[in-house]
Design an enzyme around this catalytic site. Structure first.
Site, PDB file in Angstrom:
ATOM      1  N   GLY A  61       1.437  -0.044  -5.608  1.00 20.15           N
ATOM      2  CA  GLY A  61       2.452  -0.375  -4.538  1.00 20.15           C
ATOM      3  C   GLY A  61       3.444  -1.249  -5.069  1.00 20.15           C
ATOM      4  O   GLY A  61       4.233  -1.060  -6.207  1.00 20.15           O
ATOM      5  N   GLU A  62       3.893  -2.384  -4.332  1.00 23.62           N
ATOM      6  CA  GLU A  62       5.048  -3.028  -4.630  1.00 23.62           C
ATOM      7  C   GLU A  62       4.397  -4.539  -4.997  1.00 23.62           C
ATOM      8  O   GLU A  62       3.939  -5.226  -4.114  1.00 23.62           O
ATOM      9  CB  GLU A  62       5.848  -3.142  -3.568  1.00 23.62           C
ATOM     10  CG  GLU A  62       7.627  -3.463  -4.044  1.00 23.62           C
ATOM     11  CD  GLU A  62       7.723  -4.768  -4.927  1.00 23.62           C
ATOM     12  OE1 GLU A  62       7.389  -5.758  -4.151  1.00 23.62           O
ATOM     13  OE2 GLU A  62       8.161  -4.615  -5.885  1.00 23.62           O
ATOM     14  N   CYS A  85      -1.235   0.260 -11.436  1.00 24.04           N
ATOM     15  CA  CYS A  85       0.304   0.048 -11.590  1.00 24.04           C
ATOM     16  C   CYS A  85       0.387  -1.519 -11.093  1.00 24.04           C
ATOM     17  O   CYS A  85       0.248  -2.351 -11.764  1.00 24.04           O
ATOM     18  CB  CYS A  85       0.899   1.072 -10.668  1.00 24.04           C
ATOM     19  SG  CYS A  85       2.440   1.405 -10.947  1.00 24.04           S
ATOM     20  N   ARG A 113       7.839  -4.603 -15.696  1.00 25.00           N
ATOM     21  CA  ARG A 113       7.795  -4.060 -14.404  1.00 25.00           C
ATOM     22  C   ARG A 113       8.716  -2.868 -14.719  1.00 25.00           C
ATOM     23  O   ARG A 113       9.686  -2.905 -15.160  1.00 25.00           O
ATOM     24  CB  ARG A 113       8.206  -4.971 -13.317  1.00 25.00           C
ATOM     25  CG  ARG A 113       7.186  -6.110 -13.028  1.00 25.00           C
ATOM     26  CD  ARG A 113       7.554  -6.900 -11.846  1.00 25.00           C
ATOM     27  NE  ARG A 113       8.450  -6.437 -10.960  1.00 25.00           N
ATOM     28  CZ  ARG A 113       8.462  -6.531  -9.673  1.00 25.00           C
ATOM     29  NH1 ARG A 113       7.899  -7.667  -9.026  1.00 25.00           N
ATOM     30  NH2 ARG A 113       9.172  -5.944  -8.756  1.00 25.00           N
ATOM     31  N   ILE A 121       4.435   6.603 -12.002  1.00 22.46           N
ATOM     32  CA  ILE A 121       5.266   6.324 -10.940  1.00 22.46           C
ATOM     33  C   ILE A 121       5.588   5.026 -11.094  1.00 22.46           C
ATOM     34  O   ILE A 121       4.958   3.992 -10.675  1.00 22.46           O
ATOM     35  CB  ILE A 121       4.497   6.919  -9.662  1.00 22.46           C
ATOM     36  CG1 ILE A 121       3.940   8.003  -9.604  1.00 22.46           C
ATOM     37  CG2 ILE A 121       5.634   6.655  -8.499  1.00 22.46           C
ATOM     38  CD1 ILE A 121       3.181   8.495  -8.394  1.00 22.46           C
ATOM     39  N   ARG A 122       6.833   4.869 -11.184  1.00 20.67           N
ATOM     40  CA  ARG A 122       7.564   3.446 -11.374  1.00 20.67           C
ATOM     41  C   ARG A 122       6.681   2.374 -12.191  1.00 20.67           C
ATOM     42  O   ARG A 122       6.466   1.414 -11.812  1.00 20.67           O
ATOM     43  CB  ARG A 122       7.783   3.007  -9.966  1.00 20.67           C
ATOM     44  CG  ARG A 122       8.958   3.742  -9.192  1.00 20.67           C
ATOM     45  CD  ARG A 122       9.069   3.115  -7.896  1.00 20.67           C
ATOM     46  NE  ARG A 122       9.486   1.743  -7.854  1.00 20.67           N
ATOM     47  CZ  ARG A 122       9.520   0.611  -7.225  1.00 20.67           C
ATOM     48  NH1 ARG A 122       8.579   0.812  -6.244  1.00 20.67           N
ATOM     49  NH2 ARG A 122      10.075  -0.378  -7.482  1.00 20.67           N
ATOM     50  N   HIS A 165      -1.733   6.233 -12.425  1.00 21.35           N
ATOM     51  CA  HIS A 165      -2.253   6.112 -11.078  1.00 21.35           C
ATOM     52  C   HIS A 165      -3.697   7.130 -11.301  1.00 21.35           C
ATOM     53  O   HIS A 165      -3.530   8.514 -11.065  1.00 21.35           O
ATOM     54  CB  HIS A 165      -1.250   6.672 -10.245  1.00 21.35           C
ATOM     55  CG  HIS A 165      -0.569   5.617  -9.718  1.00 21.35           C
ATOM     56  ND1 HIS A 165      -0.676   4.734  -8.725  1.00 21.35           N
ATOM     57  CD2 HIS A 165       0.929   5.438  -9.977  1.00 21.35           C
ATOM     58  CE1 HIS A 165       0.379   3.818  -8.323  1.00 21.35           C
ATOM     59  NE2 HIS A 165       1.273   4.208  -9.265  1.00 21.35           N
ATOM     60  N   GLU A 219      -6.092   7.423  -9.471  1.00 20.79           N
ATOM     61  CA  GLU A 219      -6.571   8.043  -8.276  1.00 20.79           C
ATOM     62  C   GLU A 219      -5.931   9.248  -7.614  1.00 20.79           C
ATOM     63  O   GLU A 219      -6.287   9.824  -6.800  1.00 20.79           O
ATOM     64  CB  GLU A 219      -6.384   6.772  -7.179  1.00 20.79           C
ATOM     65  CG  GLU A 219      -4.987   6.296  -6.785  1.00 20.79           C
ATOM     66  CD  GLU A 219      -4.193   5.626  -7.930  1.00 20.79           C
ATOM     67  OE1 GLU A 219      -2.826   5.205  -7.305  1.00 20.79           O
ATOM     68  OE2 GLU A 219      -4.702   5.436  -8.778  1.00 20.79           O
TER      69      GLU A 219
END
Length: 203
Positions: free
Chosen positions: A49-50, A81, A123, A151-152, A187, A189
């Site tokens: 997430g963030e 992440c 990050r 992803i990021r 990720h 998942e």
């Protein structure tokens, strides 16, 4: 015995972790408030997430200290992440500050994490959303290649004492374990191979 796994659901991609753990026969407990952290939780998931938003919400909802204590006491924990960023001993925020004004950059750096995993992370080091990619990486522990969706993603720039590197990408660690903590920059998942979730509930 059926495992009870607490999934932190304050922000981010937590539902995919629930689906993975449901497939393994676990009972999932969605953690949104302090009262959700019950004594029968066997393991913990910190989803992607963030990280800035997650850090702030964990403090605002008074979840932070209880979760940190559980992790430090040895609760098996899987972090992916942003979850990895929250565990990291040191956060190098320079990876996603380009183009931001000073105020926005300072907010990005304001991630107060648990600091229980002896790694340094940068990050968004693998790029923004448009730079997301999928690959296969060898994991000696699993004895095979595992799918990895980035992803990021943050980059683990260094590993300290007691950290075992489980997987690498371009000579950088992307999955590690330190005692009860398993952390991935990608990720797991989002893919069908449940190796990391199986490892979590086996601890």
């Amino acid at each position: 015995m059926k495992k009870h796994v607490g999934i932190v659901c304050v922000q981010g991609a937590f539902i995919e972790h629930k689906h993975a753990l449901d497939a393994l026969g676990c009972t999932c407990i969605e953690i949104r408030n302090r009262s959700d952290i019950t004594s029968d939780i066997d393991a913990l998931v910190l989803p992607g997430g963030e990280s800035t938003a997650q850090s702030r919400l964990l403090h605002d909802l008074r979840l932070f200290d209880t979760l940190k204590e559980r992790i430090e006491q040895g609760m098996p924990t899987l972090a992916t992440c942003a979850g990895l960023i929250l565990l990291a001993k040191t956060i190098d925020g320079t990876g996603d500050l380009q183009g931001l004004n000073e105020s926005a950059a300072n907010k990005r750096l304001a991630v107060e994490g648990f600091q229980t995993l002896n790694v340094c992370v940068q990050r968004n080091a693998y790029g923004r959303q448009l730079s997301s990619f999928h690959t296969q990486l060898y994991c000696a522990r699993a004895g095979r290649e595992l799918p990895a969706t980035f992803i990021r993603a943050p980059r683990i720039t260094s590993c300290g004492a007691h950290v075992e590197v489980l997987m690498q990408y371009n000579e950088s660690a992307v999955a590690v374990q330190q005692d009860n903590q398993i952390a991935c920059t990608f990720h797991p998942e989002l893919d069908s191979d449940l190796f990391f979730h199986k490892t979590l509930i086996s601890l």
